[in-house]
Enzyme design. Structure first.
Site, PDB file in Angstrom:
ATOM      1  CE1 TYR A 181      -1.023   3.164  -3.441  1.00 58.23           C
ATOM      2  CE2 TYR A 181       0.397   2.703  -5.326  1.00 58.23           C
ATOM      3  CZ  TYR A 181      -0.681   3.366  -4.763  1.00 58.23           C
ATOM      4  OH  TYR A 181      -1.420   4.223  -5.520  1.00 58.23           O
ATOM      5  CB  SER A 195      -8.342   5.913  -7.880  1.00 51.07           C
ATOM      6  OG  SER A 195      -7.539   6.552  -8.834  1.00 51.07           O
ATOM      7  CE  LYS A 196      -4.479   0.222  -4.063  1.00 45.21           C
ATOM      8  NZ  LYS A 196      -3.846  -1.040  -3.788  1.00 45.21           N
ATOM      9  NE  ARG A 197      -6.603   6.231 -13.016  1.00 49.30           N
ATOM     10  CZ  ARG A 197      -7.816   5.858 -12.611  1.00 49.30           C
ATOM     11  NH1 ARG A 197      -8.028   4.593 -12.311  1.00 49.30           N
ATOM     12  NH2 ARG A 197      -8.808   6.718 -12.513  1.00 49.30           N
TER      13      ARG A 197
END
Ligand code: GLU
Length: 492
Positions: A21, A256-258
């Site tokens: 995303y 982060s994306k996590r």
């Protein structure tokens, strides 16, 4: 900073990889580029860096374009003539990279690596021994022979200098120096599959797209010496680099994306306004000045200077964003705009489907100053569209508010409101005040009972205002239902 701040139109780009995303940090990069383009009367380009085929994902490409459009960060150019433009995609430009890697080979800046490729689906293990460097010095005859024997084309590596240093200038960070012995040694430019790596594609594209200023996240600085060396090898003028500060979480850790809360679409679903996100993102490394915190992207563009970007990391403070979103809803949106943007949230909650627009508008006007997100609107306004339940929990609330007198006060209020003049809120207040006088209780008691009876809750907008929106018919029916429930529960 005359050189970096010339008002000549800047050509800038946002160059995301479609790997998931759109991260809000990416939205911040896109915004800063958009601001620079608009400040200078320049051009904002969207380029999808999709040359790593393993990571390609069409849905995430849509997430990028939809996210940028939602934020209002429209790009000004694309591979075809005439808008609306599709973004540039590196996967559609492979011959260009192959042509320029050939140029580097022909001019002695690159060489073929004949080691067998890594197994499919696996990245090459970082090679700290640099054994491939032996191919740097191979003779044409050795290379011809190896090519004849190989099952597939070789990878192409860039010859980085073995000693000395590389220097690059960054608008935000000044001069940055690297010992050449410490930069990635001879990185791959073209992979076995004929796809370019990031450094080759980014330099070739930025050059041929005539990008003047490169604004991207600070995380990309480690690749900068390779880019600088590539510009020099090609003999191309270096662009102006501006590495934007890190966006961290509030605890200073990497965002982060996590981690939750990092996807732009989540904010949209949670009822944030694009205006508020843009406003908030603009402050991640820049400030508007004059202690002004609320501004549009157009207002920001009028003042934006890349030399004012600060290097210090900025935290993604969701509470501040929430506050800002509330400010935008409460003070900057018109009522009609607020209604229009709230309707999808109401409809998703099964509310206000066949409700006359004027009624929705009047109901929402009472909440516009109170909600912080559009997603709060359905719960905040539910009682305007759905009957409150005159059930045991309502009876408990009424008893708590009015004690033994609850039913009698409601009955008196029913009579007073039936006789009242419903043309203004003051008349309704006066009618309830007669109940206060008759019953001899504190003023808050009848108002509180009416609030519970008409809305099912103890906190709501001004009671007279909300009754005016509901209208005498609904108000009477709800008070009667509450009264009946009290009676049925043996409280009267
Ligand atoms: N493709 C890189 C990314 O995904 C772009 C870095 C750059 O802007 O040069 O962020």
């Amino acid at each position: 900073m005359a050189e970096t701040e010339s008002r000549t139109p800047m050509r800038v780009r946002f160059a995301p990889s479609p790997t998931g995303y759109l991260h809000v940090g990416g939205a911040r990069s896109a915004l800063f580029n958009w601001l620079a383009a608009h400040q200078s009367g320049g051009t904002f380009i969207l380029r999808i860096e999709d040359t790593d085929q393993r990571r390609l994902n069409e849905d995430s490409l849509d997430a990028i374009t939809d996210g940028l459009r939602w934020l209002g960060l429209q790009w000004d150019e694309g591979p075809e003539v005439g808008g609306p433009y599709a973004p540039y995609r590196q996967s559609e430009r492979l011959p260009l990279y192959q042509e320029w890697v050939r140029w580097l080979l022909d001019h002695g800046f690159a060489y073929e690596d004949f080691d067998p490729p890594p197994p499919p689906g696996k990245n090459a293990v970082p090679d700290t021994t640099h054994t491939y460097r032996k191919y740097r010095d191979w003779t044409p005859a050795q290379r011809d022979e190896a090519r004849a024997r190989a099952d597939q084309p070789p990878a192409i590596r860039f010859k980085t200098p073995l000693d000395g240093e590389t220097v690059a200038h960054d608008v935000v960070r000044g001069e940055i120096r690297w010992q050449n012995s410490e930069i990635p040694a001879d990185p791959v430019l073209l992979k076995y599959d004929g796809f370019p790596t990031y450094s080759l594609a980014v330099v070739v594209d930025d050059h041929f797209m005539a990008i003047t200023h490169i604004m991207r996240a600070v995380e990309w600085i480690p690749t900068l010496p390779i880019h600088a060396l590539l510009y020099d090898a090609f003999g191309w003028e270096r662009p102006i680099w501006c590495h934007l500060p890190l966006v961290t979480r509030t605890d200073g850790k990497k965002f982060s994306k996590r981690h939750g809360d990092s996807a732009l679409h989540e904010y949209r679903e949670q009822g944030f306004l694009p205006e508020a996100l843009v406003n908030f993102c603009a402050l991640l490394g820049w400030s508007f000045g004059d202690d002004i915190e609320l501004f549009t992207k157009e207002e920001a563009a009028a003042r934006f200077r890349i030399a004012d970007v600060r290097p210090a990391p900025s935290a993604w403070d969701k509470d501040k964003l929430l506050w800002m979103n509330g400010q935008w809803i409460n003070h900057r949106l018109t009522l009609d705009d607020f209604v229009e943007r709230s309707l999808p949230f109401l409809h998703d909650a099964g509310l206000a489907h066949d409700t006359p627009h004027d009624y929705v508008r009047r109901a929402l006007s009472l909440e516009k100053e109170r909600v912080k997100t559009l997603a709060e609107v359905p719960e905040a306004t539910r009682f305007f569209f759905a009957e409150p339940h005159a059930d045991a929990s309502m009876v408990a609330l009424l008893k708590k508010q009015g004690g033994d007198q609850a039913a009698a006060i409601l009955e008196a209020a029913l009579n007073a409101l039936a006789d009242a003049d419903w043309s203004s809120r003051d008349h309704l207040v006066a009618a309830i005040d007669t109940v206060v006088q008759q019953s001899g209780v504190k003023r808050g008691v009848p108002f509180g009972l009416l609030r519970i009876a008409t809305t099912g809750r103890t906190a709501a907008p001004d009671q007279a205002d909300l009754m005016l929106v509901l209208g005498p018919g609904r108000v009477e029916q709800r008070i009667r239902a509450a009264f009946d429930a009290l009676k049925a529960a043996g409280e009267g």
